[in-house]
Motif scaffolding. Structure first.
Motif, PDB file in Angstrom:
ATOM      1  N   THR A  79      -9.000   3.390  -0.158  1.00 39.78           N
ATOM      2  CA  THR A  79      -9.696   4.674   0.036  1.00 39.78           C
ATOM      3  C   THR A  79      -8.702   5.800   0.364  1.00 39.78           C
ATOM      4  O   THR A  79      -7.579   5.523   0.789  1.00 39.78           O
ATOM      5  CB  THR A  79     -10.678   4.562   1.210  1.00 39.78           C
ATOM      6  OG1 THR A  79      -9.929   4.038   2.321  1.00 39.78           O
ATOM      7  CG2 THR A  79     -11.835   3.638   0.891  1.00 39.78           C
ATOM      8  N   PRO A  80      -9.129   7.047   0.220  1.00 36.91           N
ATOM      9  CA  PRO A  80      -8.228   8.151   0.573  1.00 36.91           C
ATOM     10  C   PRO A  80      -8.146   8.369   2.099  1.00 36.91           C
ATOM     11  O   PRO A  80      -8.611   9.358   2.615  1.00 36.91           O
ATOM     12  CB  PRO A  80      -8.865   9.368  -0.105  1.00 36.91           C
ATOM     13  CG  PRO A  80     -10.083   8.891  -0.789  1.00 36.91           C
ATOM     14  CD  PRO A  80     -10.390   7.514  -0.351  1.00 36.91           C
ATOM     15  N   HIS A 118       5.832 -10.891   6.042  1.00 37.96           N
ATOM     16  CA  HIS A 118       5.755  -9.422   5.999  1.00 37.96           C
ATOM     17  C   HIS A 118       4.361  -8.996   6.432  1.00 37.96           C
ATOM     18  O   HIS A 118       3.369  -9.651   6.121  1.00 37.96           O
ATOM     19  CB  HIS A 118       6.027  -8.915   4.575  1.00 37.96           C
ATOM     20  CG  HIS A 118       7.485  -8.950   4.235  1.00 37.96           C
ATOM     21  ND1 HIS A 118       8.312  -7.874   4.418  1.00 37.96           N
ATOM     22  CD2 HIS A 118       8.254  -9.952   3.740  1.00 37.96           C
ATOM     23  CE1 HIS A 118       9.543  -8.206   4.038  1.00 37.96           C
ATOM     24  NE2 HIS A 118       9.530  -9.455   3.628  1.00 37.96           N
ATOM     25  N   ARG A 119       4.304  -7.876   7.149  1.00 33.80           N
ATOM     26  CA  ARG A 119       3.013  -7.370   7.640  1.00 33.80           C
ATOM     27  C   ARG A 119       2.641  -6.111   6.852  1.00 33.80           C
ATOM     28  O   ARG A 119       3.462  -5.199   6.705  1.00 33.80           O
ATOM     29  CB  ARG A 119       3.112  -7.008   9.129  1.00 33.80           C
ATOM     30  CG  ARG A 119       3.044  -8.214  10.072  1.00 33.80           C
ATOM     31  CD  ARG A 119       3.458  -7.841  11.468  1.00 33.80           C
ATOM     32  NE  ARG A 119       4.870  -7.457  11.550  1.00 33.80           N
ATOM     33  CZ  ARG A 119       5.337  -6.230  11.723  1.00 33.80           C
ATOM     34  NH1 ARG A 119       4.514  -5.207  11.849  1.00 33.80           N
ATOM     35  NH2 ARG A 119       6.630  -6.000  11.780  1.00 33.80           N
ATOM     36  N   PHE A 120       1.407  -6.084   6.394  1.00 37.14           N
ATOM     37  CA  PHE A 120       0.942  -4.934   5.601  1.00 37.14           C
ATOM     38  C   PHE A 120      -0.043  -4.096   6.404  1.00 37.14           C
ATOM     39  O   PHE A 120      -0.912  -4.639   7.076  1.00 37.14           O
ATOM     40  CB  PHE A 120       0.296  -5.418   4.290  1.00 37.14           C
ATOM     41  CG  PHE A 120       1.303  -5.958   3.334  1.00 37.14           C
ATOM     42  CD1 PHE A 120       1.884  -5.132   2.389  1.00 37.14           C
ATOM     43  CD2 PHE A 120       1.712  -7.291   3.406  1.00 37.14           C
ATOM     44  CE1 PHE A 120       2.836  -5.618   1.515  1.00 37.14           C
ATOM     45  CE2 PHE A 120       2.670  -7.777   2.537  1.00 37.14           C
ATOM     46  CZ  PHE A 120       3.233  -6.941   1.587  1.00 37.14           C
ATOM     47  N   LEU A 121       0.117  -2.786   6.304  1.00 41.51           N
ATOM     48  CA  LEU A 121      -0.734  -1.908   7.105  1.00 41.51           C
ATOM     49  C   LEU A 121      -1.732  -1.121   6.266  1.00 41.51           C
ATOM     50  O   LEU A 121      -2.569  -0.407   6.803  1.00 41.51           O
ATOM     51  CB  LEU A 121       0.148  -0.914   7.890  1.00 41.51           C
ATOM     52  CG  LEU A 121       1.203  -1.558   8.797  1.00 41.51           C
ATOM     53  CD1 LEU A 121       2.065  -0.485   9.438  1.00 41.51           C
ATOM     54  CD2 LEU A 121       0.536  -2.408   9.875  1.00 41.51           C
ATOM     55  N   SER A 122      -1.623  -1.228   4.933  1.00 44.23           N
ATOM     56  CA  SER A 122      -2.535  -0.452   4.090  1.00 44.23           C
ATOM     57  C   SER A 122      -3.187  -1.357   3.047  1.00 44.23           C
ATOM     58  O   SER A 122      -2.811  -2.520   2.910  1.00 44.23           O
ATOM     59  CB  SER A 122      -1.762   0.649   3.355  1.00 44.23           C
ATOM     60  OG  SER A 122      -1.063   0.084   2.261  1.00 44.23           O
ATOM     61  N   GLU A 123      -4.141  -0.763   2.300  1.00 52.43           N
ATOM     62  CA  GLU A 123      -4.781  -1.525   1.211  1.00 52.43           C
ATOM     63  C   GLU A 123      -4.120  -1.218  -0.128  1.00 52.43           C
ATOM     64  O   GLU A 123      -4.619  -1.614  -1.175  1.00 52.43           O
ATOM     65  CB  GLU A 123      -6.253  -1.089   1.085  1.00 52.43           C
ATOM     66  CG  GLU A 123      -7.074  -1.147   2.349  1.00 52.43           C
ATOM     67  CD  GLU A 123      -8.259  -0.194   2.254  1.00 52.43           C
ATOM     68  OE1 GLU A 123      -9.393  -0.664   2.153  1.00 52.43           O
ATOM     69  OE2 GLU A 123      -8.043   1.030   2.288  1.00 52.43           O
ATOM     70  N   THR A 124      -3.017  -0.515  -0.118  1.00 54.57           N
ATOM     71  CA  THR A 124      -2.469  -0.013  -1.385  1.00 54.57           C
ATOM     72  C   THR A 124      -1.587  -1.035  -2.101  1.00 54.57           C
ATOM     73  O   THR A 124      -1.053  -1.957  -1.475  1.00 54.57           O
ATOM     74  CB  THR A 124      -1.596   1.234  -1.151  1.00 54.57           C
ATOM     75  OG1 THR A 124      -0.449   0.824  -0.410  1.00 54.57           O
ATOM     76  CG2 THR A 124      -2.346   2.308  -0.397  1.00 54.57           C
TER      77      THR A 124
END
Ligand code: M6R
Length: 602
Positions: A79-80, A118-124
């Protein structure tokens, strides 16, 4: 979609980044962010919304870093939101990325990287790349780490990286998304498009697909994805920053509508004939033309089909870029594919050209942006000289493309000997009168504004026309939908009685293109049919036509012009009607919701 920028300078870069992002905002405006390197650590700010929202966040802060990158987003994956806004960072906070494009195999890479903790913080999709580079950096220097990462990615990308351990270093890479280097005196830039840095420099290098560039203070090195050193060419941009500024106009769209006489004059006065003459034999043998494009450019293709068939007597088709490769038409060595695109970066149009090239077909581009991807993939390019088009709604590029393709149809007819020198001269002279005629149409703006005021509350418009002006009807409807968010349909006038007439009532106005041409009488009958059912008709008609004044509710006049060229003049009132309707509805004219100027995703 998405605009990216990077800058290395002797002075703090945050203002340069923000200014650059504003000029790239036409590429997307869902979220924005920047990061600079300050005393060895990243300092970043990002937010959902527009650059103005980011500026608001930054207004009481002082950013001192001399190296930075920035992003303005058109959301694809995720999402934006602020959390999905670029830049993204590696787990250890030592690498930052901004990305334009789509990483198609991101899920697979993300799963592998998650296994490596690795840790991801976004859905991108974009965030995987920065972690991938972080992984390669354990064993490789930055240029190689980026290069190896690029080799693992599928999809399209233009990206810029910066590193806390390498101050004053930017690395960029591209595959099917544009990336341009700007070489200033004391600063170097990387950006999706030239206006981002044009106020600082006109010296540019257009990177090619599968190239990685390393910029280190004043040095620059380009390699391909395999690490082979590549030469590059420095070009000089011919237009200046004023062309990309509003210059007192309320909106870029209005400025660009008013620039049409000049855009057409520049385009048709360029010696295109000499470019074409160099490969005259190619055109002599053409027995089929396939025009391919998207959106407004596809309407150009649709209208130009008529000019090509009528003048050069060659069968021509207009195919949507998004359809072409799934249903390719018969292609052979005597087929000419013409790709029409303002930006030269539209993914579907590019994919169609690649498909045509695989069949060994000769491809020509009609394009407005020098150095764009399309111009590098085709065999020959004819440029429109419309100048930068910033508003998402295409206006001056449309009429410049139409003018150029009419000129080409005349040339093709000459090469195929289907017109006499006298007819050729007559048509070329008429093309040259277009700028003055457009000025006359622009002087109709008051009546158009009144008309927009009268119908600003309706929910639907029908646009009707025939032959080449069926394309105009579709274009008028697209402009209305795109910027005013009012439903509008472009229809062949003769088709109304096969269904759409059922929609007509006093609250569903019809914009009818009714010129003194071979379908005039038929159009008058179609209009009568609408009037007989209580419909409202806004006619775009030939100046001095008394009949239409008796029938239609509104008449907007255009000067008398030959049928083939009428599409070009007709465009102007249609653009103004959409523009004033959108203004009166309080819409975001230059940046309509959910859209972006260059559609670089399929
Ligand atoms: O850059 P292109 O001409 O290839 O763009 C094609 C379409 O995306 C574009 O014309 C779009 O339809 C415009 N927003 C319409 O005003």
């Amino acid at each position: 979609m998405c605009g990216i920028i990077g800058c290395i300078s002797k002075k703090p870069v945050s203002d340069i980044l923000i200014d650059g992002l504003k000029r790239l905002e036409y590429r997307g405006y869902d979220s924005a962010g920047i990061v600079v390197l300050e005393n060895g650590v990243f300092r970043s700010e990002k937010t959902a919304g527009k650059i103005a929202d980011l500026e608001e966040l930054l207004k009481d802060q002082v950013f001192l870093g001399n190296t930075g990158i920035g992003h303005t987003r058109w959301a694809t994956h995720g999402t934006p939101s602020t959390c999905n806004a670029h830049p993204f960072f590696s787990c250890d906070g030592s690498v930052a990325i901004v990305h334009n494009g789509i990483i198609e195999n991101y899920q697979e890479i993300r799963n592998e990287l998650i296994k490596k903790k690795h840790r991801f913080l976004s859905e991108t999709d974009s965030e995987v790349v920065v972690h991938l580079v972080e992984d390669y950096l354990k064993t490789h220097e930055p240029l190689k780490a980026v290069r190896l990462s690029c080799n693992k990615l599928e999809g399209s990308f233009a990206m810029v990286f910066m590193f806390t351990d390498y101050p004053g270093l930017l690395i960029g890479a591209r595959l099917y998304s544009p990336l341009v280097v700007g070489l200033g005196k004391k600063q170097t830039f990387l950006a999706s498009d030239v206006p981002a840095f044009l106020r600082h420099t006109k010296k540019v290098v257009y990177l090619k697909d599968k190239e990685v560039v390393q910029i280190n203070k004043c040095q620059m090195k380009v390699v391909d994805f395999r690490g082979k050193k590549k030469d590059y060419q420095i070009d000089r941009v011919k237009w200046d920053i004023q062309s990309a500024e509003k210059e007192g106009y309320a909106h870029f769209m209005l400025k660009e509508i008013e620039e049409q006489p000049e855009a057409i004059r520049r385009t048709v006065n360029y010696p295109h004939y000499s470019t074409l003459e160099r490969i005259r034999n190619k055109f002599k043998d053409v027995h089929r033309v396939v025009l391919v494009a998207c959106g407004t450019a596809w309407h150009v293709a649709l209208a130009s089909k008529y000019a090509i068939e009528e003048l050069a007597r060659v069968p021509a088709d207009a195919i949507l870029g998004s359809e072409f490769r799934y249903a390719p038409p018969p292609l052979d060595k005597n087929t000419l594919v013409i790709a029409v695109s303002q930006s030269g970066e539209t993914a579907d149009t590019l994919a169609a050209v690649r498909c045509a090239k695989e069949h060994g077909t000769f491809c020509m581009a009609i394009c407005n942006v020098v150095g764009s991807s399309l111009t590098r993939e085709v065999d020959i390019t004819l440029y429109t000289y419309a100048g930068p088009e910033i508003s998402v709604a295409s206006t001056k590029a449309y009429t410049a493309q139409l003018s150029l393709l009419t000129l080409f149809a005349v040339y093709l007819a000459k090469a195929k000997k289907t017109i006499s020198p006298k007819v050729e001269r007559g048509l070329l002279n008429q093309i040259k009168t277009l700028p003055d005629k457009i000025k006359q149409v622009l002087s109709e703006r008051d009546v158009i504004e009144k008309c927009a005021e009268a119908y600003k509350r309706v929910n639907n418009f029908m646009y009707i026309g025939r032959r080449n002006n069926l394309a105009s009807a579709c274009e008028g409807a697209l402009k209305m939908k795109e910027i005013s968010y009012t439903h509008a349909e472009g229809y062949g006038a003769g088709e109304m009685k096969h269904g759409p007439l059922a929609l007509v009532d006093g609250s569903f106005p019809t914009v009818a293109i009714v010129l003194k041409d071979r379908v005039y009488v038929k159009m008058l009958s179609n209009i009568q049919e609408i009037k007989a059912r209580g419909g409202v008709v806004i006619a775009i008609a030939t100046k001095g036509d008394k009949n239409i004044k008796r029938i239609a509710d509104w008449v907007i006049e255009i000067p008398n012009v030959s049928e083939i060229l009428s599409t070009i003049l007709i465009a102007v009132p249609l653009q103004l009607l959409a523009y004033y309707t959108a203004v009166k509805k309080g819409r975001e004219i230059d940046q309509p919701r959910n859209l972006a100027k260059s559609v670089t995703v399929e």
